[in-house]
Enzyme design. Structure first.
Site, PDB file in Angstrom:
ATOM      1  N   ARG A  74       0.815  -1.217   0.000  1.00 32.56           N
ATOM      2  CA  ARG A  74       0.000   0.000   0.000  1.00 32.56           C
ATOM      3  C   ARG A  74       0.850   1.268   0.000  1.00 32.56           C
ATOM      4  O   ARG A  74       0.462   2.283  -0.565  1.00 32.56           O
ATOM      5  CB  ARG A  74      -0.959  -0.045   1.189  1.00 32.56           C
ATOM      6  CG  ARG A  74      -2.019  -1.136   0.946  1.00 32.56           C
ATOM      7  CD  ARG A  74      -3.020  -1.212   2.045  1.00 32.56           C
ATOM      8  NE  ARG A  74      -3.535   0.084   2.407  1.00 32.56           N
ATOM      9  CZ  ARG A  74      -3.894   0.414   3.645  1.00 32.56           C
ATOM     10  NH1 ARG A  74      -3.790  -0.459   4.622  1.00 32.56           N
ATOM     11  NH2 ARG A  74      -4.359   1.606   3.900  1.00 32.56           N
ATOM     12  N   GLN A 113      -9.800  10.272   7.652  1.00 31.84           N
ATOM     13  CA  GLN A 113      -9.446   8.936   8.140  1.00 31.84           C
ATOM     14  C   GLN A 113      -8.368   8.328   7.254  1.00 31.84           C
ATOM     15  O   GLN A 113      -7.828   7.271   7.565  1.00 31.84           O
ATOM     16  CB  GLN A 113     -10.677   8.019   8.117  1.00 31.84           C
ATOM     17  CG  GLN A 113     -11.840   8.504   8.961  1.00 31.84           C
ATOM     18  CD  GLN A 113     -13.101   7.695   8.667  1.00 31.84           C
ATOM     19  OE1 GLN A 113     -13.337   6.644   9.244  1.00 31.84           O
ATOM     20  NE2 GLN A 113     -13.916   8.185   7.755  1.00 31.84           N
ATOM     21  N   VAL A 115      -4.873   7.588   5.297  1.00 32.93           N
ATOM     22  CA  VAL A 115      -3.478   7.567   5.756  1.00 32.93           C
ATOM     23  C   VAL A 115      -2.510   7.855   4.609  1.00 32.93           C
ATOM     24  O   VAL A 115      -1.304   7.737   4.762  1.00 32.93           O
ATOM     25  CB  VAL A 115      -3.149   6.195   6.408  1.00 32.93           C
ATOM     26  CG1 VAL A 115      -4.031   5.949   7.627  1.00 32.93           C
ATOM     27  CG2 VAL A 115      -3.290   5.045   5.411  1.00 32.93           C
ATOM     28  N   HIS A 147      -6.225   8.744  11.534  1.00 32.86           N
ATOM     29  CA  HIS A 147      -5.756   7.354  11.535  1.00 32.86           C
ATOM     30  C   HIS A 147      -4.273   7.235  11.191  1.00 32.86           C
ATOM     31  O   HIS A 147      -3.803   6.167  10.803  1.00 32.86           O
ATOM     32  CB  HIS A 147      -6.607   6.492  10.580  1.00 32.86           C
ATOM     33  CG  HIS A 147      -8.000   6.245  11.103  1.00 32.86           C
ATOM     34  ND1 HIS A 147      -9.026   5.768  10.315  1.00 32.86           N
ATOM     35  CD2 HIS A 147      -8.530   6.400  12.345  1.00 32.86           C
ATOM     36  CE1 HIS A 147     -10.126   5.656  11.051  1.00 32.86           C
ATOM     37  NE2 HIS A 147      -9.855   6.040  12.280  1.00 32.86           N
ATOM     38  N   CYS A 199      13.434   0.432  14.318  1.00 30.49           N
ATOM     39  CA  CYS A 199      13.427   1.796  14.854  1.00 30.49           C
ATOM     40  C   CYS A 199      14.801   2.436  14.666  1.00 30.49           C
ATOM     41  O   CYS A 199      15.821   1.827  14.988  1.00 30.49           O
ATOM     42  CB  CYS A 199      13.064   1.739  16.332  1.00 30.49           C
ATOM     43  SG  CYS A 199      13.248   3.328  17.180  1.00 30.49           S
ATOM     44  N   THR A 238     -16.948   8.290   2.835  1.00 28.14           N
ATOM     45  CA  THR A 238     -16.744   7.295   3.911  1.00 28.14           C
ATOM     46  C   THR A 238     -18.014   6.480   4.087  1.00 28.14           C
ATOM     47  O   THR A 238     -19.120   7.013   3.965  1.00 28.14           O
ATOM     48  CB  THR A 238     -16.320   7.949   5.249  1.00 28.14           C
ATOM     49  OG1 THR A 238     -16.271   6.948   6.268  1.00 28.14           O
ATOM     50  CG2 THR A 238     -17.248   9.078   5.678  1.00 28.14           C
ATOM     51  N   SER A 239     -17.839   5.174   4.375  1.00 28.49           N
ATOM     52  CA  SER A 239     -19.002   4.305   4.577  1.00 28.49           C
ATOM     53  C   SER A 239     -19.613   4.542   5.952  1.00 28.49           C
ATOM     54  O   SER A 239     -20.691   4.028   6.247  1.00 28.49           O
ATOM     55  CB  SER A 239     -18.580   2.839   4.439  1.00 28.49           C
ATOM     56  OG  SER A 239     -17.558   2.546   5.368  1.00 28.49           O
TER      57      SER A 239
END
Ligand code: BJW
Length: 290
Positions: A74, A113, A115, A147, A199, A238-239
């Site tokens: 993604r 929401q 990203v 988010h 990290c 948005t749903s």
């Protein structure tokens, strides 16, 4: 006996012009025209696994390798994506000095929401092509990515707060090429923990800097105050099934604010809508600027 929402754009523009505290709550449909698949409905995100079963802390504990490959896939898509007309329309609303559709002194806050970082990219692009300027603090105040961000890489070690925006492709050598396996629905390799992203501060295993189910979204106190004060709420792509965002429009409605929904399909929030603009938001939102 729920009244049918209006699709009168001129009437909506009048409400927009007279509202003082405006919020927009956006979802995956905002980025659909940019080539980023939505979560639910047609065009499911990942063929072999259910995307939503991977968006949990438990999935990451069970298989950091699988979850990282899903997010790597993604990330690669998001890296190539560009904002569409709907991102630009919302970006214009967030810049006080150029929005003619909103009264001077009114506020407009975009709560997304998503990203994929396409809204901040659109905001910077609109600022670059106009004489308008905004400080980083002003941008932070007017655009909330509740988010998280898919490009953020966050430490999993309790106490280490390190989080870096890293847009390298691939993020680490072991993930290179795995996006093709994901796209094909093929079996994924089991990447050893020490070859997954680590990290930068303490070397512990890192995770995608997004908010999974069961985690608390970013800046919720700020968001809840904005929702309490809003006299107009735009609900874009948005749903409205994922909380807490799913209930913002209802809360605005309950204290007497108006709600305008922009979606290709009917959704749960239509019962709260004063306005409903059915169709791709990259078309319908652009009309609000006319
Ligand atoms: C177009 C279009 C075009 C297409 N134009 N439109 C029972 C009751 C209440 C709550 C819960 C419950 N059980 C569990 C919970 C909590 C849970 C939850 O809501 N679960 C539900 C599934 C029931 N929520 C949480 O855990 C959240 N945390 C939380 O509640 O903490 C407690 C707390 C809150 C507040 C204060 C204090 C404490 C965290 C939720 C995290 C969600 N994470 C994900 C993954 C993010 C990382 C990643 O990207 O991988 O977020 S899940 C996924 O869903 C993603 C999205 O942001 C989110 C919403 O999806 P969205 O955007 O609506 O997408 P779709 O695909 O569903 O819809 C797209 C829409 O676009 C469709 O309507 C299309 O028609 C439309 N569309 N093209 C216009 N061109």
């Amino acid at each position: 006996d729920v009244p049918t929402p209006s699709n009168d754009m001129a009437a909506f523009r009048a409400v927009l012009a007279s509202s003082r505290r405006i919020i927009a709550i956006a979802g995956a449909g905002l980025s659909a025209a940019s080539g980023i698949p939505t979560f639910r409905g047609a065009g499911g995100m990942w063929r072999k696994y259910d995307a939503l079963s991977l968006a949990t802390p438990a999935a990451f504990r069970d298989s950091p390798s699988r979850v990282w490959q899903f997010y790597h896939y993604r990330r690669e898509t998001a890296l190539k994506a560009e904002p569409n007309a709907a991102h630009f329309a919302l970006a214009e609303f967030t810049i006080p000095t150029i929005r003619e559709q909103i009264a001077p002194g009114s506020t407009f806050t975009l709560i997304t929401q998503n990203v994929d970082s396409l809204s901040p990219t659109a905001l910077d692009a609109v600022l670059a092509r106009t004489v308008a300027t905004m400080s980083d603090d002003e941008k932070h105040a007017t655009l909330i990515e509740m988010h998280g961000r898919i490009f953020d890489v966050a430490c999993t070690e309790y106490g280490c707060k390190r989080r870096d925006d890293i847009r390298d492709s691939p993020l680490c050598p072991a993930l290179a090429g795995t996006e093709e396996l994901v796209a094909a629905g093929a079996n994924e390799p089991d990447i050893p923990l020490d070859e997954l992203p680590r990290c930068k501060a303490c070397g512990a295993l890192a995770r995608p800097g997004v908010v999974w189910f069961g985690e608390i979204p970013h800046r919720v106190d700020e968001i809840l105050t904005l929702v309490d004060q809003a006299d107009l709420c735009l609900v874009v792509g948005t749903s409205s099934v994922v909380h807490p965002a799913a209930r913002f429009a209802k809360q605005v409605k309950e204290h007497g604010g108006r709600v305008a929904v922009f979606n290709v399909d009917r959704t749960k929030r239509d019962t709260d809508a004063d306005f409903l603009f059915l169709g791709p938001c990259e078309t319908t939102l652009t009309k609000t600027l006319a």
